[in-house]
Design a protein around this motif. Sequence first.
Motif, PDB file in Angstrom:
ATOM      1  N   LEU A 169       9.332  -7.915  -3.615  1.00 34.85           N
ATOM      2  CA  LEU A 169       8.101  -8.402  -4.064  1.00 34.85           C
ATOM      3  C   LEU A 169       7.231  -7.111  -4.588  1.00 34.85           C
ATOM      4  N   VAL A 170       7.491  -5.962  -3.690  1.00 32.96           N
ATOM      5  CA  VAL A 170       6.702  -4.798  -4.262  1.00 32.96           C
ATOM      6  C   VAL A 170       7.543  -3.852  -4.897  1.00 32.96           C
ATOM      7  N   ASP A 171       8.570  -4.271  -5.162  1.00 35.53           N
ATOM      8  CA  ASP A 171       9.405  -3.489  -6.306  1.00 35.53           C
ATOM      9  C   ASP A 171      10.189  -2.319  -5.479  1.00 35.53           C
ATOM     10  N   GLY A 172      10.143  -2.584  -4.184  1.00 37.62           N
ATOM     11  CA  GLY A 172      10.948  -1.712  -3.375  1.00 37.62           C
ATOM     12  C   GLY A 172      12.479  -1.785  -3.345  1.00 37.62           C
ATOM     13  N   VAL A 173      12.989  -0.892  -2.607  1.00 32.46           N
ATOM     14  CA  VAL A 173      14.727  -1.178  -2.417  1.00 32.46           C
ATOM     15  C   VAL A 173      14.822  -1.390  -1.016  1.00 32.46           C
ATOM     16  N   PRO A 174      15.462  -2.504  -0.464  1.00 30.40           N
ATOM     17  CA  PRO A 174      15.579  -2.814   0.943  1.00 30.40           C
ATOM     18  C   PRO A 174      16.833  -1.739   1.062  1.00 30.40           C
ATOM     19  N   VAL A 175      16.833  -1.054   2.233  1.00 28.41           N
ATOM     20  CA  VAL A 175      18.042  -0.417   2.662  1.00 28.41           C
ATOM     21  C   VAL A 175      18.197  -0.962   4.038  1.00 28.41           C
ATOM     22  N   SER A 192      13.335   7.483   0.490  1.00 28.26           N
ATOM     23  CA  SER A 192      13.113   6.524   1.806  1.00 28.26           C
ATOM     24  C   SER A 192      11.389   6.740   2.077  1.00 28.26           C
ATOM     25  N   LYS A 193      10.828   5.705   1.898  1.00 28.72           N
ATOM     26  CA  LYS A 193       9.195   5.585   2.121  1.00 28.72           C
ATOM     27  C   LYS A 193       8.794   4.916   3.661  1.00 28.72           C
ATOM     28  N   VAL A 194       9.658   3.850   3.877  1.00 29.77           N
ATOM     29  CA  VAL A 194       9.008   3.140   5.066  1.00 29.77           C
ATOM     30  C   VAL A 194      10.096   2.805   5.905  1.00 29.77           C
ATOM     31  N   LEU A 195      10.152   3.056   7.209  1.00 28.61           N
ATOM     32  CA  LEU A 195      11.164   2.338   8.041  1.00 28.61           C
ATOM     33  C   LEU A 195      10.449   1.276   8.886  1.00 28.61           C
ATOM     34  N   ALA A 245       1.013  -1.186  -0.184  1.00 32.12           N
ATOM     35  CA  ALA A 245       0.142  -0.123  -0.002  1.00 32.12           C
ATOM     36  C   ALA A 245       1.041   1.208  -0.027  1.00 32.12           C
ATOM     37  N   LEU A 246       2.231   1.417   0.519  1.00 30.79           N
ATOM     38  CA  LEU A 246       2.790   2.439   0.533  1.00 30.79           C
ATOM     39  C   LEU A 246       4.062   2.655  -0.396  1.00 30.79           C
ATOM     40  N   ILE A 247       4.567   1.534  -1.117  1.00 27.59           N
ATOM     41  CA  ILE A 247       5.777   1.358  -1.842  1.00 27.59           C
ATOM     42  C   ILE A 247       5.451   1.621  -3.209  1.00 27.59           C
ATOM     43  N   ASN A 248       6.204   2.669  -3.933  1.00 18.87           N
ATOM     44  CA  ASN A 248       5.943   2.458  -5.346  1.00 18.87           C
ATOM     45  C   ASN A 248       7.516   2.113  -5.809  1.00 18.87           C
ATOM     46  N   PRO A 249       7.572   1.705  -7.032  1.00 15.69           N
ATOM     47  CA  PRO A 249       8.815   1.063  -7.523  1.00 15.69           C
ATOM     48  C   PRO A 249      10.039   1.984  -7.154  1.00 15.69           C
ATOM     49  N   GLY A 250      11.112   1.326  -6.533  1.00 18.17           N
ATOM     50  CA  GLY A 250      12.379   2.204  -6.498  1.00 18.17           C
ATOM     51  C   GLY A 250      12.340   2.870  -5.069  1.00 18.17           C
ATOM     52  N   ASP A 251      11.055   3.043  -4.378  1.00 20.80           N
ATOM     53  CA  ASP A 251      11.306   3.517  -2.912  1.00 20.80           C
ATOM     54  C   ASP A 251      11.847   2.621  -1.939  1.00 20.80           C
TER      55      ASP A 251
END
Length: 403
Positions: free
Chosen positions: A138-144, A169-172, A114-120
């Motif tokens: 899986l949601v096309d986010g980038v793990p940092v 950075s979108k989600v911590l 619900a929160l991540i766009n590709p590359g977030d």
Amino acid sequence: MPTKPSSLSDRANAVQPSLTMSISNLAKELRQAGQDVIGFGAGEPDFDTPDFIKAAGIKAIQDGHNRYTPASGIIELKKAICDKLKADQGLSYSPSDIVVSCGAKHSVYNVLAALINPGDEVIIPAPYWVSYPEQTRLVDGVPVVISAGAEQNFKITAEQLAQTLTPRSKVLILNSPSNPTGMLYTQSELEAIAEVVLGHDQLMVMSDEIYEKLIYGTNPHISIAQISDEMKERTVIVNGVSKAYAMTGWRIGYTASHSAIAGGMSRMQSHITSNPTSSAQWAALEALTGPQQVVADMGKEFNKRRQLMVSRLNAIPGISCSEPDGAFYAFPKISDCFGKKSATGVITDSMVFCEYLLKEAQVACVPGIGFGDDTCMRLSYATSTTAIETGLQRIQDWVESLS
Ligand SMILES: Cc1ncc(COP(=O)(O)O)c(C=O)c1O
């Protein structure tokens, strides 16, 4: 016709096989070959679901709760979740802020989807629960990943967070108490983290509180959503009944968040799974509203085992373990054994340590590398004291035999 690997999507290809699977497969093989393997890999309580909760599930089936419910859960359960959040954490939510899903794992996925766009970017403190980086991909986010080793009690600092954040950075993700370390963030640590989060307008926090009820020391469990109203707006709480009520197989988790986020997750869930199992929702309602003594009783038993396991680990030369505040895992440092030789060969990392330990001493532990920390391994104390005594004696004898 068998599926050719090349026909898999990039998304499916990007998901890593579990590094820890090879150890559990090896343990299985050894058991099948008749060896007496002691397993410390369990990620679930070894207790059965309490009888009054089972009875509520059976009654729900008999009362005809066998059809679809609203996709995001029955109103009775949502209200009970709101009451729980108010009573335990002083947080006010309304049923439209709650989404009930098929286990907390599903809730975590819903939040990221619900929160991540590709590359977030999704900021993941390590050691981490294995599913966070995989679900991010899986949601096309980038793990940092932010590493927090034993020297900082496996907890990230506000300074580390501030240095890591970017406009993407979108989600911590916060997980307190943590799987695999059992560590609990304190009020002042959360206040410092909240200050950094609130300085970044686009950043949300997913607070995974699935082990909230399993804490043993004097530190209380605090959610970052409790720090301020502003922080509550920026937080999605994930919780569920799996661990606290020994209900892992019932598959009921939930989120509490701003209703706009809940609405987004609810719409997605309505097209993906529809509602979580009807009867399981009624059983979860009973778990949350029925007698809570069962939670305390299981906690008391886990605490005894925790103390036994940690003291036995710290008695082994070359192994050191900080005391976990919660959950049911110990995460000892084993890297002082790297470079030493066992009967099979030289121990180079946590994977090799656990592989040789299993082969030579018949004890299954999970290598820390699977959780993003190669210096440690994870042992679950969701098992009997006899298994802990025997398994830890075997580990001690084995480590002492290394040259
Ligand atoms: C940190 C953490 N979050 C979420 C979950 C998922 O819980 P559930 O069984 O409710 O899906 C687990 C399960 O191991 C966990 O360790």
